[in-house]
Design a protein around this motif. Sequence first.
Motif, mmCIF file in Angstrom:
data_model
loop_
_atom_site.group_PDB
_atom_site.id
_atom_site.type_symbol
_atom_site.label_atom_id
_atom_site.label_comp_id
_atom_site.label_asym_id
_atom_site.label_seq_id
_atom_site.Cartn_x
_atom_site.Cartn_y
_atom_site.Cartn_z
ATOM 1 N N TRP A 57 0.856 -1.186 0.000
ATOM 2 C CA TRP A 57 0.000 0.000 0.000
ATOM 3 C C TRP A 57 0.888 1.230 0.000
ATOM 4 O O TRP A 57 1.621 1.471 0.955
ATOM 5 N N GLU A 59 0.520 5.304 -0.488
ATOM 6 C CA GLU A 59 -0.428 6.411 -0.547
ATOM 7 C C GLU A 59 -1.828 5.878 -0.827
ATOM 8 O O GLU A 59 -2.381 5.177 0.007
ATOM 9 N N ASP A 60 -2.409 6.168 -2.010
ATOM 10 C CA ASP A 60 -3.773 5.731 -2.315
ATOM 11 C C ASP A 60 -3.827 4.535 -3.263
ATOM 12 O O ASP A 60 -4.890 4.216 -3.805
ATOM 13 N N THR A 61 -2.680 3.888 -3.483
ATOM 14 C CA THR A 61 -2.628 2.788 -4.445
ATOM 15 C C THR A 61 -2.246 1.483 -3.759
ATOM 16 O O THR A 61 -1.275 1.423 -3.002
ATOM 17 N N GLN A 83 -12.895 -3.619 0.448
ATOM 18 C CA GLN A 83 -12.506 -2.453 1.236
ATOM 19 C C GLN A 83 -13.301 -2.504 2.534
ATOM 20 O O GLN A 83 -14.518 -2.698 2.516
ATOM 21 N N GLU A 126 -3.212 -3.142 -9.808
ATOM 22 C CA GLU A 126 -3.143 -1.958 -8.976
ATOM 23 C C GLU A 126 -4.559 -1.449 -8.803
ATOM 24 O O GLU A 126 -5.361 -1.499 -9.738
ATOM 25 N N ASP A 128 -7.084 1.686 -6.753
ATOM 26 C CA ASP A 128 -7.220 2.911 -5.979
ATOM 27 C C ASP A 128 -7.946 2.567 -4.677
ATOM 28 O O ASP A 128 -9.039 2.001 -4.710
ATOM 29 N N VAL A 129 -7.327 2.900 -3.556
ATOM 30 C CA VAL A 129 -7.937 2.617 -2.251
ATOM 31 C C VAL A 129 -7.989 3.892 -1.415
ATOM 32 O O VAL A 129 -7.713 3.885 -0.218
ATOM 33 N N THR A 130 -8.402 4.970 -2.053
ATOM 34 C CA THR A 130 -8.443 6.291 -1.429
ATOM 35 C C THR A 130 -9.273 6.313 -0.153
ATOM 36 O O THR A 130 -8.885 6.925 0.835
ATOM 37 N N ASP A 131 -10.413 5.667 -0.139
ATOM 38 C CA ASP A 131 -11.343 5.767 0.983
ATOM 39 C C ASP A 131 -11.283 4.590 1.951
ATOM 40 O O ASP A 131 -12.163 4.436 2.782
ATOM 41 N N ASP A 133 -9.608 2.078 4.994
ATOM 42 C CA ASP A 133 -8.711 1.974 6.144
ATOM 43 C C ASP A 133 -8.016 0.614 6.149
ATOM 44 O O ASP A 133 -6.901 0.476 6.620
ATOM 45 N N ASN A 155 -3.964 0.139 6.626
ATOM 46 C CA ASN A 155 -3.199 1.337 6.302
ATOM 47 C C ASN A 155 -2.864 2.112 7.562
ATOM 48 O O ASN A 155 -3.624 2.300 8.419
#
Length: 155
Positions: A57, A59-61, A83, A126, A128-131, A133, A155
């Motif tokens: 992990w 940042e957001d990736t 998620q 890959e 995006d896991v921006t939102d 935890d 994270n």
Amino acid sequence: TQRQQDYARAAGETTIYTPQFVIAGQDIVIGARGMDVADLIAARRIEDQPVDVDLTWTEDTLSITAQMDDTPAQDGYVVQLAQILPVQSVDIQRGENAGKTIQYANVVQSITVLGQWDGVEPISFEADVTDADQVAVIVQRGTNGPVAGAAKLIN
């Protein structure tokens, strides 16, 4: 509900229960049978899984790699990203708990199919896991078959 119904159908069951556990994509247990749940989790945990899943992990990736340690299943695998929220409070509107606020742990917010995999060559994704935890990646035969490999990352 759809995922729960798909698991029941795959197991030849006609009834679903809430709460209900599906352990390693294979064992369906009514949630009120706590010792059965614990015993099955312990038994499945010591089994070797044929797929190694590694997560990184940044940042957001989320970077995901999976590699087969055994002969792949002929029908292949589905790689899924869950998620997860560590805790969520829910105001219950109906049923025997109506009017209560209940805190749930490890609440799956979404499950996304990242792709199909034949298991022959290592694979990578890959996402995006921006939102998120916490995340878990599950590699299983079909979307409701036995789990062949999994990994979780906070994270």
